[in-house]
Scaffold this motif. Structure first.
Motif, PDB file in Angstrom:
ATOM      1  N   GLY A   1    -112.580  -3.505 -38.776  1.00  0.00           N
ATOM      2  CA  GLY A   1    -113.665  -2.902 -39.557  1.00  0.00           C
ATOM      3  C   GLY A   1    -114.655  -2.160 -38.670  1.00  0.00           C
ATOM      4  N   ALA A   2    -114.916  -2.708 -37.480  1.00  0.00           N
ATOM      5  CA  ALA A   2    -115.852  -2.058 -36.562  1.00  0.00           C
ATOM      6  C   ALA A   2    -115.317  -0.699 -36.121  1.00  0.00           C
ATOM      7  CB  ALA A   2    -116.095  -2.956 -35.350  1.00  0.00           C
ATOM      8  N   LEU A   3    -113.995  -0.605 -35.932  1.00  0.00           N
ATOM      9  CA  LEU A   3    -113.412   0.695 -35.574  1.00  0.00           C
ATOM     10  C   LEU A   3    -113.700   1.728 -36.656  1.00  0.00           C
ATOM     11  CD1 LEU A   3    -109.904  -0.318 -34.155  1.00  0.00           C
ATOM     12  CD2 LEU A   3    -111.912   0.438 -32.874  1.00  0.00           C
ATOM     13  N   GLY A   4    -113.621   1.293 -37.917  1.00  0.00           N
ATOM     14  CA  GLY A   4    -113.925   2.207 -39.019  1.00  0.00           C
ATOM     15  C   GLY A   4    -115.375   2.627 -39.031  1.00  0.00           C
ATOM     16  N   VAL A   5    -116.265   1.692 -38.735  1.00  0.00           N
ATOM     17  CA  VAL A   5    -117.694   2.020 -38.692  1.00  0.00           C
ATOM     18  C   VAL A   5    -117.971   3.043 -37.590  1.00  0.00           C
ATOM     19  CG1 VAL A   5    -120.000   1.106 -38.218  1.00  0.00           C
ATOM     20  CG2 VAL A   5    -118.424  -0.179 -39.680  1.00  0.00           C
ATOM     21  N   VAL A   6    -117.367   2.817 -36.421  1.00  0.00           N
ATOM     22  CA  VAL A   6    -117.541   3.771 -35.315  1.00  0.00           C
ATOM     23  C   VAL A   6    -117.021   5.148 -35.713  1.00  0.00           C
ATOM     24  CG1 VAL A   6    -116.799   4.352 -32.976  1.00  0.00           C
ATOM     25  CG2 VAL A   6    -117.497   2.010 -33.513  1.00  0.00           C
ATOM     26  N   GLY A   7    -115.814   5.174 -36.332  1.00  0.00           N
ATOM     27  CA  GLY A   7    -115.256   6.450 -36.779  1.00  0.00           C
ATOM     28  C   GLY A   7    -116.155   7.148 -37.786  1.00  0.00           C
ATOM     29  N   ALA A   8    -116.730   6.388 -38.711  1.00  0.00           N
ATOM     30  CA  ALA A   8    -117.610   6.984 -39.722  1.00  0.00           C
ATOM     31  C   ALA A   8    -118.876   7.557 -39.086  1.00  0.00           C
ATOM     32  CB  ALA A   8    -117.972   5.926 -40.771  1.00  0.00           C
ATOM     33  N   ILE A   9    -119.433   6.829 -38.112  1.00  0.00           N
ATOM     34  CA  ILE A   9    -120.645   7.311 -37.440  1.00  0.00           C
ATOM     35  C   ILE A   9    -120.353   8.589 -36.664  1.00  0.00           C
ATOM     36  CG2 ILE A   9    -122.304   6.787 -35.616  1.00  0.00           C
ATOM     37  CD1 ILE A   9    -122.131   3.843 -36.509  1.00  0.00           C
ATOM     38  N   VAL A  10    -119.230   8.582 -35.928  1.00  0.00           N
ATOM     39  CA  VAL A  10    -118.868   9.783 -35.168  1.00  0.00           C
ATOM     40  C   VAL A  10    -118.643  10.959 -36.115  1.00  0.00           C
ATOM     41  CG1 VAL A  10    -117.149  10.811 -33.639  1.00  0.00           C
ATOM     42  CG2 VAL A  10    -117.899   8.468 -33.253  1.00  0.00           C
ATOM     43  N   ALA A  11    -117.994  10.702 -37.249  1.00  0.00           N
ATOM     44  CA  ALA A  11    -117.745  11.776 -38.222  1.00  0.00           C
ATOM     45  C   ALA A  11    -119.043  12.389 -38.710  1.00  0.00           C
ATOM     46  CB  ALA A  11    -116.933  11.230 -39.400  1.00  0.00           C
ATOM     47  N   LEU A  12    -120.052  11.562 -38.914  1.00  0.00           N
ATOM     48  CA  LEU A  12    -121.345  12.056 -39.398  1.00  0.00           C
ATOM     49  C   LEU A  12    -122.090  12.861 -38.349  1.00  0.00           C
ATOM     50  CD1 LEU A  12    -122.730   9.081 -41.497  1.00  0.00           C
ATOM     51  CD2 LEU A  12    -122.190  11.384 -42.322  1.00  0.00           C
ATOM     52  N   THR A  13    -121.812  12.597 -37.071  1.00  0.00           N
ATOM     53  CA  THR A  13    -122.521  13.307 -36.009  1.00  0.00           C
ATOM     54  C   THR A  13    -121.851  14.615 -35.627  1.00  0.00           C
ATOM     55  OG1 THR A  13    -121.309  12.115 -34.269  1.00  0.00           O
ATOM     56  CG2 THR A  13    -123.369  11.139 -35.060  1.00  0.00           C
ATOM     57  N   ARG A  14    -120.664  14.898 -36.161  1.00  0.00           N
ATOM     58  CA  ARG A  14    -119.985  16.150 -35.841  1.00  0.00           C
ATOM     59  C   ARG A  14    -120.733  17.310 -36.481  1.00  0.00           C
ATOM     60  NH1 ARG A  14    -116.801  16.123 -31.813  1.00  0.00           N
ATOM     61  NH2 ARG A  14    -115.372  17.656 -32.692  1.00  0.00           N
ATOM     62  N   SER A  15    -120.646  18.470 -35.847  1.00  0.00           N
ATOM     63  CA  SER A  15    -121.399  19.628 -36.334  1.00  0.00           C
ATOM     64  C   SER A  15    -120.939  20.103 -37.702  1.00  0.00           C
ATOM     65  CB  SER A  15    -121.269  20.776 -35.329  1.00  0.00           C
ATOM     66  OG  SER A  15    -119.916  21.153 -35.195  1.00  0.00           O
ATOM     67  N   ASP A  16    -119.662  19.852 -38.039  1.00  0.00           N
ATOM     68  CA  ASP A  16    -119.138  20.303 -39.320  1.00  0.00           C
ATOM     69  C   ASP A  16    -119.094  19.162 -40.340  1.00  0.00           C
ATOM     70  OD1 ASP A  16    -117.235  18.869 -37.974  1.00  0.00           O
ATOM     71  OD2 ASP A  16    -115.632  20.353 -38.164  1.00  0.00           O
ATOM     72  N   ALA A  17    -119.918  18.143 -40.145  1.00  0.00           N
ATOM     73  CA  ALA A  17    -119.895  16.975 -41.024  1.00  0.00           C
ATOM     74  C   ALA A  17    -120.387  17.329 -42.422  1.00  0.00           C
ATOM     75  CB  ALA A  17    -120.752  15.865 -40.439  1.00  0.00           C
ATOM     76  N   GLY A  18    -119.758  16.693 -43.421  1.00  0.00           N
ATOM     77  CA  GLY A  18    -120.193  16.810 -44.794  1.00  0.00           C
ATOM     78  C   GLY A  18    -120.475  15.427 -45.353  1.00  0.00           C
ATOM     79  N   MET A  19    -120.877  15.365 -46.594  1.00  0.00           N
ATOM     80  CA  MET A  19    -121.218  14.077 -47.187  1.00  0.00           C
ATOM     81  C   MET A  19    -120.032  13.123 -47.215  1.00  0.00           C
ATOM     82  SD  MET A  19    -123.692  15.131 -50.382  1.00  0.00           S
ATOM     83  CE  MET A  19    -123.752  13.406 -50.877  1.00  0.00           C
ATOM     84  N   LEU A  20    -118.822  13.681 -47.354  1.00  0.00           N
ATOM     85  CA  LEU A  20    -117.632  12.835 -47.457  1.00  0.00           C
ATOM     86  C   LEU A  20    -116.964  12.576 -46.112  1.00  0.00           C
ATOM     87  CD1 LEU A  20    -116.038  14.353 -50.686  1.00  0.00           C
ATOM     88  CD2 LEU A  20    -117.433  12.295 -50.484  1.00  0.00           C
ATOM     89  N   SER A  21    -117.538  13.056 -45.027  1.00  0.00           N
ATOM     90  CA  SER A  21    -116.904  12.910 -43.714  1.00  0.00           C
ATOM     91  C   SER A  21    -116.610  11.465 -43.316  1.00  0.00           C
ATOM     92  CB  SER A  21    -117.763  13.582 -42.645  1.00  0.00           C
ATOM     93  OG  SER A  21    -117.786  14.979 -42.823  1.00  0.00           O
ATOM     94  N   PRO A  22    -117.485  10.487 -43.643  1.00  0.00           N
ATOM     95  CA  PRO A  22    -117.183   9.109 -43.234  1.00  0.00           C
ATOM     96  C   PRO A  22    -116.061   8.459 -44.042  1.00  0.00           C
ATOM     97  CG  PRO A  22    -119.536   9.406 -43.682  1.00  0.00           C
ATOM     98  CD  PRO A  22    -118.825  10.591 -44.248  1.00  0.00           C
ATOM     99  N   VAL A  23    -115.734   9.019 -45.202  1.00  0.00           N
ATOM    100  CA  VAL A  23    -114.824   8.344 -46.136  1.00  0.00           C
ATOM    101  C   VAL A  23    -113.449   8.069 -45.518  1.00  0.00           C
ATOM    102  CG1 VAL A  23    -113.613   8.557 -48.350  1.00  0.00           C
ATOM    103  CG2 VAL A  23    -116.037   9.166 -48.169  1.00  0.00           C
ATOM    104  N   PRO A  24    -112.783   9.044 -44.874  1.00  0.00           N
ATOM    105  CA  PRO A  24    -111.443   8.750 -44.326  1.00  0.00           C
ATOM    106  C   PRO A  24    -111.435   7.590 -43.344  1.00  0.00           C
ATOM    107  CG  PRO A  24    -111.806  11.120 -44.388  1.00  0.00           C
ATOM    108  CD  PRO A  24    -113.117  10.486 -44.703  1.00  0.00           C
TER     109      PRO A  24
END
Length: 513
Positions: free
Chosen positions: A104-127
């Motif tokens: 689960g922690a790996l998913g949290v890290v992935g979601a946080i990184v997704a949100l910090t990307r320059s092309d992030a959108g509202m749904l970026s953390p979902v995958p």
């Protein structure tokens, strides 16, 4: 001391978590294809690793894998992820629910990184959240089944339980692979942009650059003066290649300017594109390396676009920005002087390949790509070096990257066997936007001999060279050095690519039969 039964279930528990993680990763990729293509879990993790990589790590990856560095990174991420998953499975078996917590922690890290990307959108953390959630839940279910074991307590039934868990884990891996394949099939955006590119007709250039017949020496094994598009090197930070429809593309020019300018695709075509030939090279190119190529580029001069915005007197840098967030810091002077610095839309007579920046990229002779060759470019911020910096500068690379004088031996290849008698040594030399006036070759410890230069296309391209050689039996060391158009001789001092380009003479050993 754990019992033998507990120890023998460590491997099934690890395999169960690996299968569950493979299923989660595949479903995460599928969800990304549906709701957030740029937030693929693998792309997010890989992009984050590229972002934090120091200069030496980037250079090591490119020296080991060349243009296959991205594939190597993705394979490495997959191997590391499965190793962590296996360890999490063993942890879940011995100390539940900590294995699930790790996944689960790996998913949290992935979601946080997704949100910090320059092309992030509202749904970026979902995958990433879906991937981790499925992996955790499936791990808990499979290991729970393993923990319950056979009700009869018979060893044969216990083996059957382990086999059933292993079989289910295999099914999970297969399902994950099918989901990943489905994500590829659903990449409709990529197919749509490919179709647009295929149907695109480039405008006729107002001016062209002639390639004299004498620019090509016609020697087998020598790099052609114009690099075929399929062989042109690709180095960038995009694990997922951006898909940009020309109809949606815009370029914003702003910052230290008198007039902000926004151009669309049709506006760019109205600016009368020109065709030029230019050599591009990566700062990561080792001495004698292949991260260099020459192509015909069709595009609009950057100086014309910048002139519309009228940069102020205090400006000295242009920070170009890609749609994926990459930035490059180019000297304003290099984009506004007499060189053919372009917003390129075509390469070797065709629209830019998507992986080379379609629909628009920058081409700036005389600068290494990391400070100039922005692909999928959408923004030019006119600024100053003391106010902004490009992507690679805080990661240990120089803020400015003028191309250094270099030469390379293509014929014969290192370690080759050559027949005694009449032979040829040949290669290429370059210092773009300066030019090359000569190349010298040394065999063993003999005198430096002047090579014959092919006709130069321009100072912005490499030039072929050759030297007739009467090869004698034995092992020979061959080295070369170039002389620039302004009279400088290529230095023999070896230096690595970081922070501003490799130096030294290219040298190889040849065996003459």
């Amino acid at each position: 001391m754990p019992s033998a039964s507990v120890r023998t279930r460590d491997l099934p528990a690890a395999v169960a978590a690996v299968g569950a993680t493979a299923l989660g990763a595949g479903l995460g990729e599928l969800v990304a294809a549906l709701v957030a293509p740029t937030a693929s879990p693998f792309a997010v993790i890989g992009g984050g690793m590229i972002d934090i990589a120091p200069a030496w790590a980037k250079n090591l990856a490119i020296s080991l894998f060349g243009t296959g560095d991205k594939a190597a990174l993705l394979v490495g991420i997959a191997v590391l992820l499965l190793a962590v998953a296996g360890a999490a499975g063993v942890l879940e078996w011995h100390r539940p629910p900590w294995g699930r917590v790790v996944l689960g922690a790996l998913g949290v890290v992935g979601a946080i990184v997704a949100l910090t990307r320059s092309d992030a959108g509202m749904l970026s953390p979902v995958p990433s959240i879906v991937a981790a959630g499925v992996a955790s839940a499936a791990t808990a279910w499979l290991i729970g089944r393993l923990r319950r074991g056979p009700r009869s307590g018979l060893a044969a039934d216990e083996g059957l339980t382990r086999r059933s868990v292993l079989a289910l884990s295999g099914i999970a891996v297969a399902a994950g692979a099918l989901a990943a394949a489905g994500s590829f099939a659903l990449s409709s955006g990529a197919r749509a942009v490919s179709a647009v590119r295929a149907a695109l007709r480039l405008p006729t250039p107002t001016t062209t650059t002639d390639v004299p017949a004498a620019a090509e020496l016609g020697i087998d094994g020598l790099s052609p003066v114009i690099t075929p598009t399929a062989d042109f090197y690709r180095i960038d930070t995009a694990l997922v290649v951006p898909q940009v429809d020309p109809a949606d593309w815009t370029l914003r020019v702003h910052g230290l300017v008198e007039q902000e300018v926004v151009l669309r695709w049709d506006d760019l075509l109205d600016l009368a594109p020109k065709e030029t030939v230019a050599t591009l090279t990566c700062v990561s190119n080792e001495v004698g390396g292949s991260l260099i190529g020459t192509a015909r580029w069709l595009g609009v001069p950057l100086r014309e676009v910048l002139a519309r915005a009228r940069p102020t007197a205090e400006a000295d840098m242009v920070l170009s920005r890609s749609i994926d967030g990459f930035t490059a810091s180019s000297p304003l002077e290099a984009l506004t002087d007499d060189r053919d610095a372009l917003l390129a839309i075509g390469m070797n007579g065709e629209p830019l390949p998507i992986e080379h920046g379609f629909p628009v990229r920058m081409v700036v002779p005389g600068l290494y790509g990391y400070v100039s060759a922005t692909k999928w470019v959408t923004e030019l911020e006119v600024t100053r070096y003391d106010r902004a910096e490009g992507y690679w500068t805080p990661r240990g690379w120089s803020e400015r990257g003028p191309v250094k004088l270099q030469s390379r031996i293509d014929v014969p290849r290192a370690g080759a066997r050559v027949e005694a008698g009449a032979a040829v040594i040949a290669g290429v030399a370059w210092q773009t936007h300066v030019g090359v006036s000569g190349v010298e070759v040394q065999i063993d410890d003999g005198a430096w001999q002047p090579a014959t230069l092919a006709a130069a296309i321009s100072a912005d391209t490499w030039v072929q060279w050759s030297l007739a050689w009467e090869a004698t039996s034995g092992s020979h060391t061959v080295r070369c050095r170039a002389i620039s158009a302004d009279g400088q001789t290529q230095t023999d001092a070896p230096a690595p690519p970081a922070p501003d380009g490799a130096t030294g003479w290219h040298e190889l050993t040849v065996t003459v039969a």
